[in-house]
Scaffold this motif. Structure first.
Motif, PDB file in Angstrom:
ATOM      1  N   PHE A   1      21.251 -61.567   3.354  1.00  0.00           N
ATOM      2  CA  PHE A   1      22.380 -60.626   3.318  1.00  0.00           C
ATOM      3  C   PHE A   1      22.565 -60.071   1.906  1.00  0.00           C
ATOM      4  O   PHE A   1      22.718 -58.861   1.712  1.00  0.00           O
ATOM      5  N   VAL A   2      22.523 -60.949   0.916  1.00  0.00           N
ATOM      6  CA  VAL A   2      22.696 -60.521  -0.476  1.00  0.00           C
ATOM      7  C   VAL A   2      21.546 -59.615  -0.903  1.00  0.00           C
ATOM      8  O   VAL A   2      21.753 -58.565  -1.520  1.00  0.00           O
ATOM      9  N   LEU A   3      20.314 -60.006  -0.555  1.00  0.00           N
ATOM     10  CA  LEU A   3      19.158 -59.202  -0.946  1.00  0.00           C
ATOM     11  C   LEU A   3      19.173 -57.816  -0.304  1.00  0.00           C
ATOM     12  O   LEU A   3      18.856 -56.818  -0.955  1.00  0.00           O
ATOM     13  N   ARG A   4      19.552 -57.755   0.970  1.00  0.00           N
ATOM     14  CA  ARG A   4      19.526 -56.482   1.687  1.00  0.00           C
ATOM     15  C   ARG A   4      20.749 -55.621   1.387  1.00  0.00           C
ATOM     16  O   ARG A   4      20.634 -54.455   1.015  1.00  0.00           O
ATOM     17  N   GLU A   5      21.934 -56.190   1.564  1.00  0.00           N
ATOM     18  CA  GLU A   5      23.156 -55.403   1.469  1.00  0.00           C
ATOM     19  C   GLU A   5      23.628 -55.168   0.033  1.00  0.00           C
ATOM     20  O   GLU A   5      24.235 -54.142  -0.247  1.00  0.00           O
ATOM     21  N   LEU A   6      23.352 -56.099  -0.861  1.00  0.00           N
ATOM     22  CA  LEU A   6      23.828 -55.953  -2.233  1.00  0.00           C
ATOM     23  C   LEU A   6      22.753 -55.487  -3.201  1.00  0.00           C
ATOM     24  O   LEU A   6      23.064 -54.908  -4.233  1.00  0.00           O
ATOM     25  N   HIS A   7      21.481 -55.752  -2.846  1.00  0.00           N
ATOM     26  CA  HIS A   7      20.407 -55.355  -3.757  1.00  0.00           C
ATOM     27  C   HIS A   7      19.445 -54.337  -3.150  1.00  0.00           C
ATOM     28  O   HIS A   7      18.517 -53.908  -3.831  1.00  0.00           O
ATOM     29  N   GLY A   8      19.683 -53.960  -1.923  1.00  0.00           N
ATOM     30  CA  GLY A   8      18.893 -52.896  -1.308  1.00  0.00           C
ATOM     31  C   GLY A   8      17.417 -53.183  -1.133  1.00  0.00           C
ATOM     32  O   GLY A   8      16.596 -52.259  -1.094  1.00  0.00           O
ATOM     33  N   LYS A   9      17.041 -54.441  -1.044  1.00  0.00           N
ATOM     34  CA  LYS A   9      15.634 -54.787  -0.878  1.00  0.00           C
ATOM     35  C   LYS A   9      15.157 -54.448   0.539  1.00  0.00           C
ATOM     36  O   LYS A   9      15.918 -54.544   1.505  1.00  0.00           O
ATOM     37  N   SER A  10      13.889 -54.053   0.648  1.00  0.00           N
ATOM     38  CA  SER A  10      13.322 -53.743   1.960  1.00  0.00           C
ATOM     39  C   SER A  10      13.060 -55.045   2.713  1.00  0.00           C
ATOM     40  O   SER A  10      13.019 -56.133   2.120  1.00  0.00           O
ATOM     41  N   TYR A  11      12.861 -54.925   4.023  1.00  0.00           N
ATOM     42  CA  TYR A  11      12.563 -56.112   4.824  1.00  0.00           C
ATOM     43  C   TYR A  11      11.290 -56.795   4.311  1.00  0.00           C
ATOM     44  O   TYR A  11      11.196 -58.019   4.272  1.00  0.00           O
ATOM     45  N   GLU A  12      10.297 -55.970   3.948  1.00  0.00           N
ATOM     46  CA  GLU A  12       9.025 -56.510   3.477  1.00  0.00           C
ATOM     47  C   GLU A  12       9.210 -57.299   2.180  1.00  0.00           C
ATOM     48  O   GLU A  12       8.636 -58.387   2.012  1.00  0.00           O
ATOM     49  N   GLU A  13      10.018 -56.752   1.273  1.00  0.00           N
ATOM     50  CA  GLU A  13      10.262 -57.455   0.012  1.00  0.00           C
ATOM     51  C   GLU A  13      11.015 -58.760   0.246  1.00  0.00           C
ATOM     52  O   GLU A  13      10.703 -59.788  -0.370  1.00  0.00           O
ATOM     53  N   ILE A  14      11.997 -58.723   1.134  1.00  0.00           N
ATOM     54  CA  ILE A  14      12.772 -59.937   1.428  1.00  0.00           C
ATOM     55  C   ILE A  14      11.863 -60.999   2.031  1.00  0.00           C
ATOM     56  O   ILE A  14      11.995 -62.180   1.730  1.00  0.00           O
ATOM     57  N   ALA A  15      10.938 -60.574   2.876  1.00  0.00           N
ATOM     58  CA  ALA A  15      10.000 -61.516   3.493  1.00  0.00           C
ATOM     59  C   ALA A  15       9.172 -62.220   2.422  1.00  0.00           C
ATOM     60  O   ALA A  15       8.969 -63.435   2.471  1.00  0.00           O
TER      61      ALA A  15
END
Length: 211
Positions: free
Chosen positions: A167-181
């Motif tokens: 949640f923090v990576l996506r919603e607060l840092h705008g990371k892509s799904y691939e980067e989060i993976a």
């Protein structure tokens, strides 16, 4: 060294810093591997603030976040020669920082309740993840938005560790799904599933707070 030579040397160093600042991450990494020590300073300049925000958002402890950011850069410095340059440098450094933050949480306690309580405990009032505040906003609207922000923080800290990180990576840092993976060491499907559950859980928690 004469004053004139000293000025010339300082100008050369300043020009070098400006040139390095104009390079891509990959180019800066290669420059460092080629022996240019100032290139590492540029990597620190680019990522120090971002990593502070990421780790602090995960731990809720500013001093410990600063320690872990320093540890992240130590590990980057030691292992940069092993870095696979076909990958994005940003993903690699976030992975290192994320693993350190995750280990910190696990070392503190294995109780989810404690993990929830530590998240964003000391969140800086100037940090506005969803741009709640606007300097042109009227005082009464500003008050409502600040109150809403507090409710958002309260809801986020109730998410589980896995859900909170994505949640923090996506919603607060705008990371892509691939980067989060890559950062979390999870499959793309797992990331999407966790993020979907995190959003649904967040929505259920926040709904009665804003009614």
């Amino acid at each position: 060294m004469h004053a004139k030579e000293l000025v010339a040397e300082r100008q050369t160093a300043s020009e070098a810093r400006r040139e390095i600042a104009g390079l891509t991450d990959s180019q800066v990494v290669q420059l460092f591997l080629d022996g240019e020590q100032r290139a590492f300073n540029e990597l620190v300049r680019r990522y120090d603030g971002r990593l502070q925000s990421f780790i602090f958002g995960t731990l809720g402890d500013r001093e410990r976040a600063e320690d872990l950011v320093q540890e992240t850069f130590v590990r980057v410095y030691r292992h940069l020669k092993r870095f696979d340059q076909s990958r994005k440098f940003s993903t690699w450094i976030y992975t290192i920082a994320g693993n350190l933050a995750k280990n910190e949480l696990r070392n503190r306690s294995r109780s989810p309740v404690v993990l929830f309580q530590t998240l964003m405990k000391n969140w800086d009032s100037d940090f506005r993840p969803l741009e709640w505040e606007d300097p042109k906003t009227r005082p009464d609207d500003l008050y409502r938005r600040r109150a809403l922000r507090e409710k958002v923080h309260e809801a986020v800290k109730q998410l589980s560790e896995h859900h909170r990180v994505v949640f923090v990576l996506r919603e607060l840092h705008g990371k892509s799904y691939e980067e989060i993976a890559e950062i979390t060491g999870s499959s793309l499907g797992t990331v999407k599933s966790r993020l979907n559950r995190a959003r649904n859980h967040f929505a259920r928690i926040i709904a009665p707070m804003v009614e």
